[in-house]
Design a protein around this motif. Structure first.
Motif, PDB file in Angstrom:
ATOM      1  N   GLU A   3       0.760  -1.171   0.007  1.00  0.00           N
ATOM      2  CA  GLU A   3      -0.120   0.099  -0.029  1.00  0.00           C
ATOM      3  C   GLU A   3       0.655   1.300  -0.146  1.00  0.00           C
ATOM      4  O   GLU A   3       1.476   1.645   0.746  1.00  0.00           O
ATOM      5  N   SER A   4       0.899   1.965  -1.002  1.00  0.00           N
ATOM      6  CA  SER A   4       1.743   3.304  -1.053  1.00  0.00           C
ATOM      7  C   SER A   4       2.983   3.270  -0.630  1.00  0.00           C
ATOM      8  O   SER A   4       3.157   4.309   0.119  1.00  0.00           O
ATOM      9  N   PRO A   5       3.673   2.453  -0.885  1.00  0.00           N
ATOM     10  CA  PRO A   5       5.069   2.341  -0.591  1.00  0.00           C
ATOM     11  C   PRO A   5       6.133   3.472  -1.129  1.00  0.00           C
ATOM     12  O   PRO A   5       6.104   3.799  -2.249  1.00  0.00           O
ATOM     13  N   THR A   6       7.067   3.965  -0.547  1.00  0.00           N
ATOM     14  CA  THR A   6       8.002   4.762  -1.172  1.00  0.00           C
ATOM     15  C   THR A   6       9.178   3.892  -1.488  1.00  0.00           C
ATOM     16  O   THR A   6       9.192   2.660  -1.358  1.00  0.00           O
ATOM     17  N   LYS A   7      10.173   4.514  -2.252  1.00  0.00           N
ATOM     18  CA  LYS A   7      11.422   3.647  -2.622  1.00  0.00           C
ATOM     19  C   LYS A   7      12.175   3.318  -1.679  1.00  0.00           C
ATOM     20  O   LYS A   7      12.501   2.106  -1.771  1.00  0.00           O
ATOM     21  N   LYS A   8      12.390   3.927  -0.561  1.00  0.00           N
ATOM     22  CA  LYS A   8      12.997   3.341   0.728  1.00  0.00           C
ATOM     23  C   LYS A   8      12.142   2.286   1.319  1.00  0.00           C
ATOM     24  O   LYS A   8      12.900   1.208   1.533  1.00  0.00           O
ATOM     25  N   ASP A   9      11.017   2.370   1.265  1.00  0.00           N
ATOM     26  CA  ASP A   9       9.939   1.150   1.824  1.00  0.00           C
ATOM     27  C   ASP A   9      10.481  -0.047   0.938  1.00  0.00           C
ATOM     28  O   ASP A   9      10.722  -1.245   1.275  1.00  0.00           O
ATOM     29  N   ILE A  10      10.379  -0.034  -0.394  1.00  0.00           N
ATOM     30  CA  ILE A  10      10.713  -1.343  -1.105  1.00  0.00           C
ATOM     31  C   ILE A  10      12.129  -1.748  -0.749  1.00  0.00           C
ATOM     32  O   ILE A  10      12.511  -2.895  -0.952  1.00  0.00           O
ATOM     33  N   GLN A  11      13.189  -0.782  -0.770  1.00  0.00           N
ATOM     34  CA  GLN A  11      14.377  -1.367  -0.458  1.00  0.00           C
ATOM     35  C   GLN A  11      14.610  -1.900   0.968  1.00  0.00           C
ATOM     36  O   GLN A  11      15.263  -2.945   1.046  1.00  0.00           O
ATOM     37  N   THR A  12      13.697  -1.491   1.662  1.00  0.00           N
ATOM     38  CA  THR A  12      13.640  -2.248   3.063  1.00  0.00           C
ATOM     39  C   THR A  12      13.184  -3.676   3.067  1.00  0.00           C
ATOM     40  O   THR A  12      13.738  -4.646   3.280  1.00  0.00           O
ATOM     41  N   LEU A  13      11.982  -4.107   2.102  1.00  0.00           N
ATOM     42  CA  LEU A  13      11.623  -5.002   2.027  1.00  0.00           C
ATOM     43  C   LEU A  13      12.653  -5.959   1.287  1.00  0.00           C
ATOM     44  O   LEU A  13      12.586  -7.141   1.603  1.00  0.00           O
ATOM     45  N   GLU A  14      13.140  -5.438   0.215  1.00  0.00           N
ATOM     46  CA  GLU A  14      14.285  -6.038  -0.504  1.00  0.00           C
ATOM     47  C   GLU A  14      15.294  -6.682   0.461  1.00  0.00           C
ATOM     48  O   GLU A  14      15.792  -7.760   0.354  1.00  0.00           O
ATOM     49  N   ARG A  15      15.704  -5.770   1.282  1.00  0.00           N
ATOM     50  CA  ARG A  15      16.660  -6.015   2.119  1.00  0.00           C
ATOM     51  C   ARG A  15      16.384  -7.179   3.163  1.00  0.00           C
ATOM     52  O   ARG A  15      16.996  -8.116   3.385  1.00  0.00           O
ATOM     53  N   LEU A  16      15.018  -7.020   3.677  1.00  0.00           N
ATOM     54  CA  LEU A  16      14.622  -8.242   4.728  1.00  0.00           C
ATOM     55  C   LEU A  16      14.488  -9.507   3.934  1.00  0.00           C
ATOM     56  O   LEU A  16      14.853 -10.511   4.495  1.00  0.00           O
ATOM     57  N   CYS A  17      14.034  -9.486   2.571  1.00  0.00           N
ATOM     58  CA  CYS A  17      14.044 -10.853   1.868  1.00  0.00           C
ATOM     59  C   CYS A  17      15.527 -11.332   1.703  1.00  0.00           C
ATOM     60  O   CYS A  17      15.580 -12.627   1.927  1.00  0.00           O
ATOM     61  N   VAL A  18      16.469 -10.706   1.388  1.00  0.00           N
ATOM     62  CA  VAL A  18      17.688 -10.996   1.103  1.00  0.00           C
ATOM     63  C   VAL A  18      18.312 -11.669   2.576  1.00  0.00           C
ATOM     64  O   VAL A  18      18.906 -12.560   2.430  1.00  0.00           O
ATOM     65  N   GLU A  19      18.201 -11.023   3.631  1.00  0.00           N
ATOM     66  CA  GLU A  19      18.631 -11.489   4.931  1.00  0.00           C
ATOM     67  C   GLU A  19      17.796 -12.914   5.439  1.00  0.00           C
ATOM     68  O   GLU A  19      18.358 -13.666   5.959  1.00  0.00           O
ATOM     69  N   ALA A  20      16.404 -12.975   5.017  1.00  0.00           N
ATOM     70  CA  ALA A  20      16.092 -14.132   5.224  1.00  0.00           C
ATOM     71  C   ALA A  20      15.944 -15.257   4.086  1.00  0.00           C
ATOM     72  O   ALA A  20      15.300 -16.266   3.902  1.00  0.00           O
ATOM     73  N   HIS A  21      16.886 -15.095   2.934  1.00  0.00           N
ATOM     74  CA  HIS A  21      17.282 -15.955   2.060  1.00  0.00           C
ATOM     75  C   HIS A  21      16.070 -15.948   1.154  1.00  0.00           C
ATOM     76  O   HIS A  21      15.903 -17.160   0.663  1.00  0.00           O
TER      77      HIS A  21
END
Length: 276
Positions: A188-206
């Motif tokens: 819901e209405s994410p900023t570019k920083k929000d997307i980068q945060t989700l990407e980082r969380l996914c990478v950390e969780a493999h």
């Protein structure tokens, strides 16, 4: 013009038009008339390779090379079919003579074909004929994050991302299925920083992560004699818009855990989580 030369010319015409059935029929008829003519074997090996029919592809590649051992492209076809059939010793023998022993690039783009469309994805080469998918392909492609696939060495275009050109190759078939499933949800209405945060969380969780909104990865197939260039631009939308993302995971619980952490960090919401 001799009978076999006429058959070859007609077979080439059918092949160019995409009429594989009649092309194969005429190439085989040509072999019966003139078994010493190498072109028919070469073309049949190429057709069967593109169709992922590995045993006949290997058979005709071997026949062609028995007539002319200087055919570098046919050696590559033999190597690819050997990889697909699990004949590692034969594949390694071909690569040692005609190809590099190490992957040629850190990243390549593969063209998946499904439902009359094609899709551009990213992959990491493992050897001259196999690559591991690093994108999350569309569910209709029957390909998953970290699947190992066979690809053709011929460059059919270039994918341009961040001012760098990556070669595009045709994917020829699945060799090893990964343990990852494909999930998608809306943010819901994410900023570019929000997307980068989700990407980082996914990478950390493999987990795998990809933005599907506005990606335009599935396009109509276009045939052109020239090598085409495809451009991977900025896929972020305006901040007030929702965004469709894909996550690859072995279990849905892993996806939910990451998304819950993301909502706490960003104070944003996700909805319509779906397993494909």
């Amino acid at each position: 013009m001799s009978d076999h030369a006429l058959l070859l010319a007609q077979a080439r015409e059918y092949d160019a038009r995409g009429d594989v059935y009649n092309a194969v029929k005429l190439y085989k008829r040509c072999i019966k008339l003139a078994p010493e003519v190498v072109e028919a074997y070469v073309q049949l090996a190429e057709i069967y390779k593109k169709r992922g029919e590995w045993k006949p592809a290997m058979y005709y590649a071997k026949k062609a090379l028995s007539l002319d051992a200087s055919l570098a492209d046919t050696w590559w076809t033999l190597g690819i079919t050997a990889v697909a059939l699990g004949k590692d010793r034969l594949a390694n023998s071909v690569w040692s003579k005609f190809g590099p022993s190490n992957p040629r690039s850190a990243l390549i783009s593969l063209q998946l074909t499904h439902s009359g469309l094609f899709e551009m994805i990213w992959a990491k080469p493992l050897d001259p004929a196999r690559a591991q998918i690093t994108s999350i392909p569309h569910p209709d492609s029957d390909r998953h994050f970290l699947d190992v696939v066979v690809f053709d060495r011929q460059v059919i275009g270039y994918n341009v991302a961040k001012r760098r050109r990556y070669p595009v190759h045709a994917e020829l078939g699945l060799q090893q299925r990964s343990l990852y499933f494909t999930f998608s949800c809306w943010l819901e209405s994410p900023t570019k920083k929000d997307i980068q945060t989700l990407e980082r969380l996914c990478v950390e969780a493999h987990l795998g992560f990809e933005i599907w909104s506005k990606a335009a990865r599935v396009q109509k197939q276009v045939y052109n004699d020239k090598l085409q260039e495809f451009y991977s631009g900025d896929l972020f939308q305006k901040e007030e818009e929702n965004l469709l993302v894909a996550i690859a995971a072995k279990q849905e619980a892993h996806v939910e855990q990451v998304l819950r952490a993301w909502t706490i960090i960003t104070l944003r919401q996700y909805f319509a989580l779906e397993r494909h």
